[in-house]
Design a protein around this motif. Sequence first.
Motif, short mmCIF file in Angstrom:
data_model
loop_
_atom_site.label_atom_id
_atom_site.label_comp_id
_atom_site.label_asym_id
_atom_site.label_seq_id
_atom_site.Cartn_x
_atom_site.Cartn_y
_atom_site.Cartn_z
N LYS A 131 -24.74 93.16 70.36
CA LYS A 131 -25.44 94.33 69.76
C LYS A 131 -24.60 94.89 68.33
CE LYS A 131 -27.50 96.23 73.89
NZ LYS A 131 -27.65 97.47 74.81
N GLY A 132 -23.41 94.07 68.12
CA GLY A 132 -22.62 94.46 67.05
C GLY A 132 -21.49 93.53 67.19
N VAL A 133 -20.76 93.15 65.95
CA VAL A 133 -19.68 92.78 65.66
C VAL A 133 -18.85 93.22 64.53
CG1 VAL A 133 -18.56 90.37 65.18
CG2 VAL A 133 -20.82 90.34 66.32
N GLY A 134 -17.59 93.45 64.72
CA GLY A 134 -17.05 94.06 63.80
C GLY A 134 -15.29 93.82 64.14
N PHE A 135 -14.29 94.39 63.65
CA PHE A 135 -13.11 94.14 63.57
C PHE A 135 -12.19 95.57 63.42
CE2 PHE A 135 -13.79 93.98 59.27
CZ PHE A 135 -12.64 94.69 58.43
N VAL A 136 -11.27 95.52 64.27
CA VAL A 136 -10.20 96.65 64.31
C VAL A 136 -9.53 96.97 62.88
CG1 VAL A 136 -8.27 97.79 65.41
CG2 VAL A 136 -9.78 96.42 66.75
N VAL A 137 -9.64 97.90 62.13
CA VAL A 137 -9.25 98.43 61.17
C VAL A 137 -7.86 99.16 60.68
CG1 VAL A 137 -11.78 98.62 59.94
CG2 VAL A 137 -10.44 100.77 60.77
N ASP A 138 -7.43 99.59 61.93
CA ASP A 138 -6.07 100.35 61.65
C ASP A 138 -5.46 100.28 62.99
OD1 ASP A 138 -7.19 102.53 62.89
OD2 ASP A 138 -7.97 103.42 61.17
N PHE A 141 -21.40 103.69 68.95
CA PHE A 141 -20.23 103.04 68.66
C PHE A 141 -20.15 102.89 67.21
CE2 PHE A 141 -18.56 100.71 72.62
CZ PHE A 141 -18.26 101.98 73.27
N ILE A 142 -21.48 102.25 66.72
CA ILE A 142 -21.75 101.76 65.32
C ILE A 142 -21.85 102.85 64.46
CG2 ILE A 142 -23.44 100.57 63.85
CD1 ILE A 142 -24.06 98.69 66.45
N SER A 143 -22.52 103.92 64.69
CA SER A 143 -22.64 105.18 63.82
C SER A 143 -21.36 105.75 63.58
CB SER A 143 -23.68 106.14 64.24
OG SER A 143 -23.30 106.68 65.43
N GLN A 144 -20.35 105.64 64.68
CA GLN A 144 -19.24 106.55 64.67
C GLN A 144 -17.90 105.93 64.10
OE1 GLN A 144 -18.36 109.38 67.57
NE2 GLN A 144 -20.64 109.86 67.93
N ALA A 145 -18.29 104.20 64.02
CA ALA A 145 -17.40 103.16 63.83
C ALA A 145 -16.15 103.30 64.98
CB ALA A 145 -16.60 103.30 62.53
N ILE A 146 -16.61 103.16 65.79
CA ILE A 146 -15.52 103.32 67.14
C ILE A 146 -15.74 102.25 68.33
CG2 ILE A 146 -16.84 105.02 68.43
CD1 ILE A 146 -14.12 106.56 68.61
N TRP A 156 -18.02 97.77 61.73
CA TRP A 156 -19.03 97.08 62.07
C TRP A 156 -19.79 95.98 60.95
CZ3 TRP A 156 -18.86 96.08 66.92
CH2 TRP A 156 -18.17 97.01 68.01
N LEU A 157 -19.60 94.96 61.27
CA LEU A 157 -20.25 94.14 60.07
C LEU A 157 -21.61 93.43 60.39
CD1 LEU A 157 -17.04 92.26 58.83
CD2 LEU A 157 -17.95 94.18 57.77
N VAL A 158 -21.79 93.15 61.74
CA VAL A 158 -23.23 92.77 62.06
C VAL A 158 -23.48 93.93 63.19
CG1 VAL A 158 -24.05 90.69 63.55
CG2 VAL A 158 -22.09 90.22 62.12
N VAL A 159 -24.48 94.17 62.62
CA VAL A 159 -25.33 95.23 63.70
C VAL A 159 -26.76 94.99 64.20
CG1 VAL A 159 -24.05 97.30 62.71
CG2 VAL A 159 -26.23 96.78 61.74
N LYS A 160 -27.17 93.88 63.62
CA LYS A 160 -28.42 93.36 64.20
C LYS A 160 -28.25 92.65 65.69
CE LYS A 160 -32.54 90.60 62.82
NZ LYS A 160 -33.15 89.60 61.93
N HIS A 161 -29.03 92.85 66.65
CA HIS A 161 -28.79 92.10 67.72
C HIS A 161 -29.08 90.75 67.73
CE1 HIS A 161 -29.66 95.99 70.23
NE2 HIS A 161 -28.83 96.30 69.18
N PHE A 162 -28.36 90.03 68.72
CA PHE A 162 -28.72 88.54 68.78
C PHE A 162 -28.29 88.02 70.13
CE2 PHE A 162 -24.41 88.62 66.96
CZ PHE A 162 -23.65 87.70 67.46
N ARG A 163 -28.60 86.93 70.54
CA ARG A 163 -28.20 86.47 71.58
C ARG A 163 -27.61 85.14 71.62
NH1 ARG A 163 -31.83 88.18 76.17
NH2 ARG A 163 -33.13 89.92 75.46
#
Length: 133
Positions: free
Chosen positions: A64-71, A18-23, A89-96
Amino acid sequence: MAIYAIGAYYDEDVSVKFISQAIAGPGWGVEKAPELHQFVRSLKVGDVVYIKSVPPSSPDIIVKGVGFVVDDEIVLDSSVVSIGRNIKWLVVKHFRIPKPAEKNNVRLNTMYEEFHPLVQSEILKKLFNNCDK
């Protein structure tokens, strides 16, 4: 803007893809999950999405990631998802985030809109802290 949780386990963890393909999107075809396809189509530019894992035995939501829909493009030709949206994807470091006490638990669903104020706050805090850097 709304906040949505998306699972990324389709017989294997595909969150890295998901993160590497921005999807982001579901792995099932429209014939098996028409509601998820409609859900993906309903996402709007600027909506926040986060990749979540919520093992029943865990006391936490693993993000595992936080981002936003771009288009407004609906992605249909991905090798990872059956239908998807382009995500920055703006946050790619895991957190709980501790699982909140709640009556109507949707945490095991593949996709859902996040309504719990504690979870919303933690997602936005990570997103905005990352933007400050």
